[in-house]
Design a protein around this motif. Structure first.
Motif, PDB file in Angstrom:
ATOM      1  N   ASP A   1       0.841  -1.228   0.002  1.00 37.33           N
ATOM      2  CA  ASP A   1      -0.062   0.062  -0.077  1.00 37.33           C
ATOM      3  C   ASP A   1       0.980   1.204  -0.019  1.00 37.33           C
ATOM      4  O   ASP A   1       1.416   1.721   0.945  1.00 37.33           O
ATOM      5  CB  ASP A   1      -1.001   0.069   1.185  1.00 37.33           C
ATOM      6  CG  ASP A   1      -1.979   1.160   1.142  1.00 37.33           C
ATOM      7  OD1 ASP A   1      -1.884   1.989   0.186  1.00 37.33           O
ATOM      8  OD2 ASP A   1      -2.944   1.074   1.861  1.00 37.33           O
TER       9      ASP A   1
ATOM     10  N   SER B   1      -0.200   4.017  -1.063  1.00 35.81           N
ATOM     11  CA  SER B   1      -1.240   5.372  -1.234  1.00 35.81           C
ATOM     12  C   SER B   1      -0.678   6.297  -0.202  1.00 35.81           C
ATOM     13  O   SER B   1       0.154   5.992   0.729  1.00 35.81           O
ATOM     14  CB  SER B   1      -2.495   5.010  -1.456  1.00 35.81           C
ATOM     15  OG  SER B   1      -2.972   4.160   0.001  1.00 35.81           O
ATOM     16  N   TYR B   2      -1.290   7.543  -0.334  1.00 38.14           N
ATOM     17  CA  TYR B   2      -1.367   8.385   0.996  1.00 38.14           C
ATOM     18  C   TYR B   2      -2.670   9.063   1.300  1.00 38.14           C
ATOM     19  O   TYR B   2      -3.577   8.887   0.394  1.00 38.14           O
ATOM     20  CB  TYR B   2      -0.278   9.525   0.531  1.00 38.14           C
ATOM     21  CG  TYR B   2      -0.522  10.343  -0.825  1.00 38.14           C
ATOM     22  CD1 TYR B   2      -1.432  11.433  -0.542  1.00 38.14           C
ATOM     23  CD2 TYR B   2      -0.456   9.728  -2.191  1.00 38.14           C
ATOM     24  CE1 TYR B   2      -1.908  12.256  -1.572  1.00 38.14           C
ATOM     25  CE2 TYR B   2      -0.633  10.680  -3.091  1.00 38.14           C
ATOM     26  CZ  TYR B   2      -1.446  11.878  -2.984  1.00 38.14           C
ATOM     27  OH  TYR B   2      -1.852  12.899  -3.986  1.00 38.14           O
ATOM     28  N   ARG B   3      -2.498   9.515   2.434  1.00 37.34           N
ATOM     29  CA  ARG B   3      -3.763  10.394   2.779  1.00 37.34           C
ATOM     30  C   ARG B   3      -3.449  11.718   3.285  1.00 37.34           C
ATOM     31  O   ARG B   3      -2.452  12.028   3.765  1.00 37.34           O
ATOM     32  CB  ARG B   3      -4.528   9.753   3.879  1.00 37.34           C
ATOM     33  CG  ARG B   3      -4.798   8.162   4.218  1.00 37.34           C
ATOM     34  CD  ARG B   3      -5.679   7.932   3.028  1.00 37.34           C
ATOM     35  NE  ARG B   3      -6.211   6.432   2.965  1.00 37.34           N
ATOM     36  CZ  ARG B   3      -5.385   5.597   2.122  1.00 37.34           C
ATOM     37  NH1 ARG B   3      -4.446   6.012   1.529  1.00 37.34           N
ATOM     38  NH2 ARG B   3      -5.678   4.325   2.202  1.00 37.34           N
TER      39      ARG B   3
ATOM     40  N   THR C   1       3.931   7.936  -5.939  1.00 37.28           N
ATOM     41  CA  THR C   1       3.010   8.992  -4.991  1.00 37.28           C
ATOM     42  C   THR C   1       4.209   9.534  -4.189  1.00 37.28           C
ATOM     43  O   THR C   1       3.642  10.570  -3.819  1.00 37.28           O
ATOM     44  CB  THR C   1       2.531   7.553  -3.961  1.00 37.28           C
ATOM     45  OG1 THR C   1       3.308   6.618  -3.520  1.00 37.28           O
ATOM     46  CG2 THR C   1       1.206   6.939  -4.428  1.00 37.28           C
TER      47      THR C   1
END
Length: 160
Positions: free
Chosen positions: A64, A66-68, A139
């Motif tokens: 994973d 991804s980032y927030r 990302t």
């Protein structure tokens, strides 16, 4: 952080064979103005996100990347951690988010005039990524672009 001798044989072998990325071209950009005139942001690998956001995936392959986005205006009570690593004790982060995402401490620094200003957004990634290729190629540069677009001078990076 558990000691290798306390882990199961499977986990111990996984830790001993974990690939460690080494880079010969680590970028470095010196700070070009005083900290008191700089805009800073926070970036963490603690797997933090807002209560309403999609949690990070507890992928056993550690994929994973991804980032927030966590707005600088977020309150501590609105931030959760979905990092699933067995490699650290989550208790301190549950008690005080500032242990890994010092949102209240950076506000104090701005109030005291030590730091010029805060970015509108902070960024969180999942730590313990086994294959960081997508993070390096996609990302990571995407977040770097967002920081640059916002005029951030300095990113304070905090691990889990």
């Amino acid at each position: 952080m558990p000691r290798l001798k306390t882990l199961s044989e499977i986990n111990r072998q996984a830790m001993l064979s974990f690939p460690c990325l080494e880079s010969d071209n680590t970028p470095w950009s010196p700070l070009c103005k005083p900290l008191s005139q700089s805009k800073i942001s926070l970036v963490t690998s603690a797997g933090l996100h807002l209560r309403g956001d999609k949690p990070f995936i507890g992928d056993p392959k550690g994929e994973d990347t991804s980032y927030r986005i966590i707005p600088a205006t977020a309150q501590s009570a609105d931030i959760l951690q979905s990092h699933v690593s067995i490699g650290f004790d989550h208790t301190a982060i549950m008690r005080d988010i500032n242990v890994t995402l010092p949102i209240d401490r950076v506000k104090d620094l701005v109030d005291k005039g030590i730091v010029g200003s805060l970015a509108q957004n902070y960024y969180s990634f999942m730590g313990a990524i086994r294959n960081p290729q997508a993070l390096i190629e996609t990302t990571g540069p995407e977040v770097a672009g967002l920081l640059k677009d916002e005029g951030v001078d300095l990113a304070f990076i905090t691990p889990t």
